[in-house]
Design a protein around this motif. Structure first.
Motif, PDB file in Angstrom:
ATOM      1  N   GLU A 342       8.782 -33.696  75.326  1.00 20.06           N
ATOM      2  CA  GLU A 342       9.881 -32.817  75.738  1.00 20.06           C
ATOM      3  C   GLU A 342      10.663 -33.431  76.905  1.00 20.06           C
ATOM      4  O   GLU A 342      11.881 -33.267  76.997  1.00 20.06           O
ATOM      5  N   ARG A 345      12.911 -35.903  75.180  1.00 20.66           N
ATOM      6  CA  ARG A 345      13.981 -35.246  74.423  1.00 20.66           C
ATOM      7  C   ARG A 345      15.001 -34.609  75.353  1.00 20.66           C
ATOM      8  O   ARG A 345      16.195 -34.857  75.261  1.00 20.66           O
ATOM      9  N   ASN A 383      18.849 -35.793  70.234  1.00 18.70           N
ATOM     10  CA  ASN A 383      17.848 -34.948  70.884  1.00 18.70           C
ATOM     11  C   ASN A 383      18.366 -33.562  71.254  1.00 18.70           C
ATOM     12  O   ASN A 383      17.608 -32.707  71.702  1.00 18.70           O
ATOM     13  N   TRP A 389      17.172 -28.833  66.545  1.00 20.97           N
ATOM     14  CA  TRP A 389      16.385 -28.245  67.632  1.00 20.97           C
ATOM     15  C   TRP A 389      16.840 -26.829  67.924  1.00 20.97           C
ATOM     16  O   TRP A 389      18.029 -26.587  68.074  1.00 20.97           O
ATOM     17  N   PRO A 392      18.315 -26.351  72.139  1.00 22.80           N
ATOM     18  CA  PRO A 392      18.111 -27.714  72.642  1.00 22.80           C
ATOM     19  C   PRO A 392      18.281 -27.857  74.147  1.00 22.80           C
ATOM     20  O   PRO A 392      17.724 -28.773  74.734  1.00 22.80           O
ATOM     21  N   ARG A 399       7.533 -26.252  72.120  1.00 23.20           N
ATOM     22  CA  ARG A 399       8.233 -26.419  70.827  1.00 23.20           C
ATOM     23  C   ARG A 399       7.516 -27.473  69.960  1.00 23.20           C
ATOM     24  O   ARG A 399       7.674 -27.494  68.757  1.00 23.20           O
TER      25      ARG A 399
END
Ligand code: HEM
Length: 485
Positions: A342, A345, A383, A389, A392, A399
């Motif tokens: 994470e 991302r 990302n 996502w 996002p 997640r």
């Protein structure tokens, strides 16, 4: 039908109006990856901008980028002949060189030497992990020293020294103390490297800026100086290795690369200068990226203390308090992996890859792109792609966990930080081991806290990597300091 398809193929790539001389250079803003994502909302995921005299295709979103880098991997494997690229690694870089047969051989040699010293067999794997563990404990000691001096400290520089030491140990069989002034000074200037080779760097698209006094020229001059200084440091070490080279004993990666390039019989076209270029590439690539990743992780752990506490509880449960975490614990520490993915991302700290270029004419999403076109690849947009996502823009490690708390491998492989295709990062495996071990050990041994008088922001500076702006934290030992011995 064929007629419509042909019409689409011949259609000009969409894109914003470009001004004479500068093109769209003045519209990039402080964070070009965000600007590119905004432009994609208007023009679609594949569009064209103009910077100086270059037409540049910008690719955005998961589907377009994977179509280009994976399905058309050879066509997108080039690098532009930007002026800044020629200063890197003494002009014999593998990373900043266009696609060719010789480049393929060069890359393979670099890849094989990394593998030989990190994952070739259980012995090299163990040795590599021990280097990282030793650096992590040295890092904690350096943090504690800074803590004692002034309570709150900026962790950036110690993180760079730690990451540099891991890659120096692999390449030279040598590490440097956190107090080594010469090494710290060298790394301090290397920090500025990414400002010039990041996509959107002005000297590359308007090379004439280097010929009269202006701010871009002075940044470019310091870029050339730091490359020279860094390359001289690396070349001296490689020359020492060459002088004491014994074909029977491969001491480290420098020896391995000397053995393959300098001593090779086959006609690869690679020379001793490429040996030095390769080692310089690996050290340069291995220090800034890993340290930036850890820098963001510390910032996020301090910003989200609940996440830090949850990590400490899980690590204590799996590892206990009598030993340090090791790589074998990884399988049982899904939440830590989730926090790492994470972080990658959410921050997308390598927001655009190193610029690519096309090696032949190619069609992407129906648009024709000619050979030798510069291509910017917006990893940040992959990302933060809303089709991929949920929310996002939220930092939410969970997640990546399924209902049983296991890591969702399909989702983790959707994170794009190491790029994809023929130019994909060759240090991804060692980087993942480093980030896991460093963070597991730091979190197991210390609690990191924010300075209450500091408003912790996620603002950052733009370059090849996004770096958090100066922030200060404290590190408190959670028990007696353990070492890897
Ligand atoms: C290239 C990311 C660590 C060696 C790259 C690229 C990215 C990247 C985005 C550009 C790919 C492209 O242009 O499409 C990262 C991240 C790292 C990391 C996020 C850490 C978390 C490392 C390490 C090494 C390394 C530890 C080696 C010791 C390289 C090399 C290239 C490269 C040699 C050039 C590949 C080529 O041009 O063919 N990396 N990297 N990287 N990386 Fe890494």
């Amino acid at each position: 039908c064929l007629w419509v398809r042909n019409l689409r193929l011949k259609r000009r790539l969409p894109g914003p109006f470009a001004w004479p001389v500068v093109g769209n250079a003045m519209q990039l803003g402080q964070m070009p990856h965000i600007t590119f994502s905004e432009l994609a909302k208007k023009y679609g995921n594949v569009y064209q901008i103009r910077l100086g005299c270059n037409n540049i295709v910008v690719l955005n979103g998961d589907a377009s980028i994977r179509e280009a880098l994976v399905q058309h991997s050879t066509e997108f494997a080039g690098r532009p002949n930007f002026v800044s690229f020629q200063s890197v690694s003494g002009g014999n870089s593998m990373t900043f060189t266009n696609y060719s047969k010789q480049w393929r051989t060069h890359r393979k040699i670099a890849q094989t030497s990394i593998r030989a010293f990190s994952s070739a067999n259980s012995q090299t794997k163990k040795a590599f992990e021990q280097h990282v563990v030793a650096e992590a404990t040295e890092l904690i000691e350096a943090f504690l020293k800074l803590n004692a001096e002034g309570q709150f400290f900026n962790p950036a520089h110690e993180l760079t020294v730690a990451a540099a030491n891991v890659i120096c140990a692999l390449c030279f069989g040598k590490r440097y103390g956190h107090d080594d002034i010469e090494f710290r000074t060298l790394l301090g200037s290397v920090d500025k490297f990414g400002e010039t080779v990041g996509a959107g760097s002005l000297v590359d698209v308007m090379p004439w800026l280097q010929y009269f006094p202006n701010p871009v020229r002075s940044v470019y001059q310091s870029f050339k100086d730091l490359n020279k200084e860094f390359f001289t440091f690396v070349r001296d070490k490689v020359v020492e290795h060459r002088e004491t080279f014994d074909p029977e004993v491969t001491r480290d990666m420098s020896d391995a690369i000397i053995g393959v390039i300098d001593k090779a019989d086959s006609d690869t076209g690679l020379t001793e200068a490429h040996t030095e270029g390769t080692v310089s590439d690996l050290i340069g690539a291995g220090l800034d990226t890993v340290s930036t990743c850890l820098h963001w992780m510390l910032l996020l752990l301090v910003k989200y203390p609940n996440i830090q506490t949850r990590l400490q509880e899980q690590i204590d449960k799996v590892v206990g308090r009598d030993r340090l975490p090791c790589i074998e614990d990884k399988a049982s520490l899904a939440y830590l992996d989730a926090v790492i993915y994470e972080t990658m991302r959410y921050t997308s700290f390598v927001p655009l890859t190193i610029p690519h270029s096309t090696t032949s004419d190619v069609t992407i999403e129906g648009f024709h792109i000619p050979k030798d076109t510069v291509v910017f690849i917006n990893q940040w947009s992959v990302n933060h792609d809303p089709l991929q996502w949920k929310d996002p823009h939220l930092f939410d490690p969970s997640r990546f966990l399924d209902e049983n708390g296991a890591l969702d491998k399909d989702l983790t492989s959707s994170v794009m930080i190491f790029s994809a295709g023929k130019r994909r990062c060759i240090g991804d495996q060692i980087a993942k081991v480093e980030v896991f071990l460093f963070s597991a050990i730091l979190i197991h041994q210390c609690t990191f806290e924010n300075n209450p008088s500091q408003d912790l922001s996620l603002d950052c500076s733009y370059g090849l990597t996004l770096k958090p702006l100066n922030y200060k934290i404290s590190a408190k030992l959670r028990g007696e300091l353990l070492t890897g011995a």
